[in-house]
Design a protein around this motif. Structure first.
Motif, PDB file in Angstrom:
ATOM      1  N   THR A  11      32.670  30.933  53.219  1.00  0.00           N
ATOM      2  CA  THR A  11      32.908  32.305  53.662  1.00  0.00           C
ATOM      3  C   THR A  11      34.157  32.358  54.523  1.00  0.00           C
ATOM      4  OG1 THR A  11      30.542  32.753  53.626  1.00  0.00           O
ATOM      5  CG2 THR A  11      31.928  34.297  54.854  1.00  0.00           C
ATOM      6  N   THR A  62      36.547  35.005  56.882  1.00  0.00           N
ATOM      7  CA  THR A  62      36.613  36.291  57.585  1.00  0.00           C
ATOM      8  C   THR A  62      38.076  36.723  57.672  1.00  0.00           C
ATOM      9  OG1 THR A  62      34.673  35.720  58.880  1.00  0.00           O
ATOM     10  CG2 THR A  62      36.044  37.527  59.693  1.00  0.00           C
ATOM     11  N   ARG A  68      34.040  39.817  55.375  1.00  0.00           N
ATOM     12  CA  ARG A  68      33.686  38.455  54.991  1.00  0.00           C
ATOM     13  C   ARG A  68      33.732  38.354  53.473  1.00  0.00           C
ATOM     14  NH1 ARG A  68      31.070  35.561  59.005  1.00  0.00           N
ATOM     15  NH2 ARG A  68      29.801  34.415  57.501  1.00  0.00           N
TER      16      ARG A  68
END
Length: 499
Positions: free
Chosen positions: A138, A140, A179
């Motif tokens: 993930t 951001t 995200r």
């Protein structure tokens, strides 16, 4: 190849096939959690003193449930056990504990508890483990990040990035803190199993390869994944979602272009209307002004201005005539001044010729045979304090004064009186000096008592170039310039060659 490996592979393929056909398979044992709901009807004799179970951190994502409910632990105290020990063991504050009595519950006092005392311990909601492929990370978004830059860094295509982020609403409008899922190995369609769905159904629905799915998700059977877990289908891409986002981008771009064109058209129409109204207003104002008193007064003013301009032209013509007459007068005065200068220089030569000092006699002979020199003053309008050969102070009586002393404030710029080559620049007979030599004329010029020089030895200077600055170095009584001319090494009177 070992027979045991082939046997295991056949069993795995059979299990996957049975799962895809919808046959029942035993679910794996769920992972332990930190707490559990304890109903109030549970007998106290059935309660245990649970110890915290450490959770492993596989490639799973942790999240809390939407509605945690009421989570409580009922603890039976050991003899002489303090409430603070129970609070420390379960990671809660002492004030959160409640001692259960026949009349209700009370806060613990901090004193040791009797053996068998029941204590209620409120616990935080459990952590639910959500499984996802280990190859998905993930990212951001930060300020300045774009999809194109992210795809370039991650070596992903737009198709692959969209397939891993089905909830992506736009390819352009991304806010800071968004995200995104980034595949690091296999790329494909990343799905979250929803209620009513199963991993086997999704694999069958999208016609994915069971073995590829098992490798990408690190599973043996599809039944290992439950509702809420994420499933990666390698080689399957959300082309329809990509087309939808591209179409949405094109529609937004088209709407933006249409909005710009419409705004430009509306601005043009408003400008055209305003221009017509302004022109109409000016025309009406002009019609009203034609016979107004202000216009008549302006006409009279213009007539007076024309008369004044005529008078100014006459005055300019008369001033030009007076200027020409003045220039003629100045030219005549210059001729007369030149004649007087020559007369004075002749008288100076005569006086010098009558001076018995050998330096004066040598200067007269050098000046009589000197070439035609046209020097300029090294300072602008200086005040002369000591002339050539003048015995005005005791030092000039002891030493023959072979130049002119010109008084100016400290730091006044000094300019070259004649072209030449710098042969000295620095300390010398007259403090800080500059010597320039014109070999063709046999002329040496000395600038003495300078505060600082602006030239170097070997430098060629032209008439008017900066030489240095007025100072008071060496033997001097105040800031001044010692200006000395030498013809063939003989000092001569500079006034005989200055204008």
């Amino acid at each position: 190849m070992p027979q045991s490996f082939l046997h295991s592979a056949r069993r795995l393929a059979a299990c996957l096939s049975l799962s895809l056909l919808g046959l029942t398979w035993a679910a794996p044992t769920p992972l332990p959690v930190l707490a559990w709901p304890a109903p109030d009807s549970l007998p106290i004799s059935a309660l245990l003193r649970p110890a915290p179970v450490p959770l492993q951190r596989p490639p799973f994502r942790l999240k809390t449930p939407a509605q945690p409910g009421n989570w409580t632990a009922w603890v039976i105290a050991a003899p002489r056990e303090r409430p603070a020990q129970i609070a420390e063991r379960y990671g809660v504050t002492l004030s959160a504990l409640r001692v259960v009595q026949s009349g209700g519950e009370r806060a613990p006092s901090g004193l040791p508890l009797p053996g068998g005392q029941v204590v209620r311990v409120p616990l935080p909601p459990p952590i639910v483990v959500v499984r996802r492929p280990a190859s998905i990370k993930t990212v951001t978004l930060r300020y300045g990040d774009t999809l194109s830059a992210l795809m370039l860094r991650s070596n992903l295509s737009e198709r692959e990035l969209i397939s891993a982020n089905l909830d992506l609403g736009s390819l352009d409008k991304l806010s800071v803190g968004t995200r995104l899922n980034i595949p690091t190995r296999e790329t494909g369609l990343l799905l979250r199993i929803k209620p009513g769905q199963s991993a086997a159904e999704l694999i069958h629905l999208y016609r994915a390869s069971p073995l590829s799915v098992a490798r990408a998700n690190a599973i043996t059977l599809p039944t290992e994944l439950r509702v809420g877990d994420e499933l990666l289908l390698p080689g399957i891409y959300a082309d329809s979602r990509r087309d939808e986002l591209l179409a949405r981008r094109e529609r937004a771009a088209q709407q933006a272009r249409e909005a710009v064109v419409l705004a430009q058209y509306q601005a043009f129409e408003a400008w055209k209307t305003a221009r017509l109204m302004e022109r109409q207003r000016r025309y009406e104002a002009y019609q009203a002004w034609l016979n107004s008193p202000e216009r008549l007064a302006l006409v009279a003013k213009y007539q007076r201005q024309a008369q004044y301009d005529t008078w100014l032209a006459q005055q300019a013509a008369e001033a030009s005539a007076r200027q020409a007459e003045y220039q003629s007068f100045v030219a005549q005065q210059n001729v007369e001044d030149a004649a007087r200068t020559q007369t004075i220089k002749g008288q100076m030569l005569d006086l010098a010729a009558n001076d018995p000092r050998p330096q004066m006699q040598a200067a007269v002979l050098a000046e009589q045979s000197a070439p035609d020199l046209r020097l300029v003053w090294p300072l602008d309008h200086p005040r002369l304090t000591s002339r050539f050969g003048e015995e005005d102070i005791e030092f000039h009586v002891e030493q023959f004064h072979g130049g002119l002393d010109m008084v100016e404030p400290m730091g006044t710029p000094i300019h070259a009186a004649q072209d030449g080559e710098v042969t000295k620049s620095g300390d010398g007979a007259y403090g800080t000096n500059v010597y320039t030599v014109d070999a063709a004329l046999g002329l040496t010029i000395i600038y003495g008592h300078l505060s600082a020089t602006a030239v170097e030895v070997g430098q060629q200077v032209k008439q008017g170039d900066l030489i240095g600055y007025v100072g008071c170095t060496g033997e001097c009584t105040g800031p001044h310039l010692h200006f000395e001319l030498r013809l063939g090494g003989t000092p001569v009177d500079p006034l005989a060659f200055l204008p």
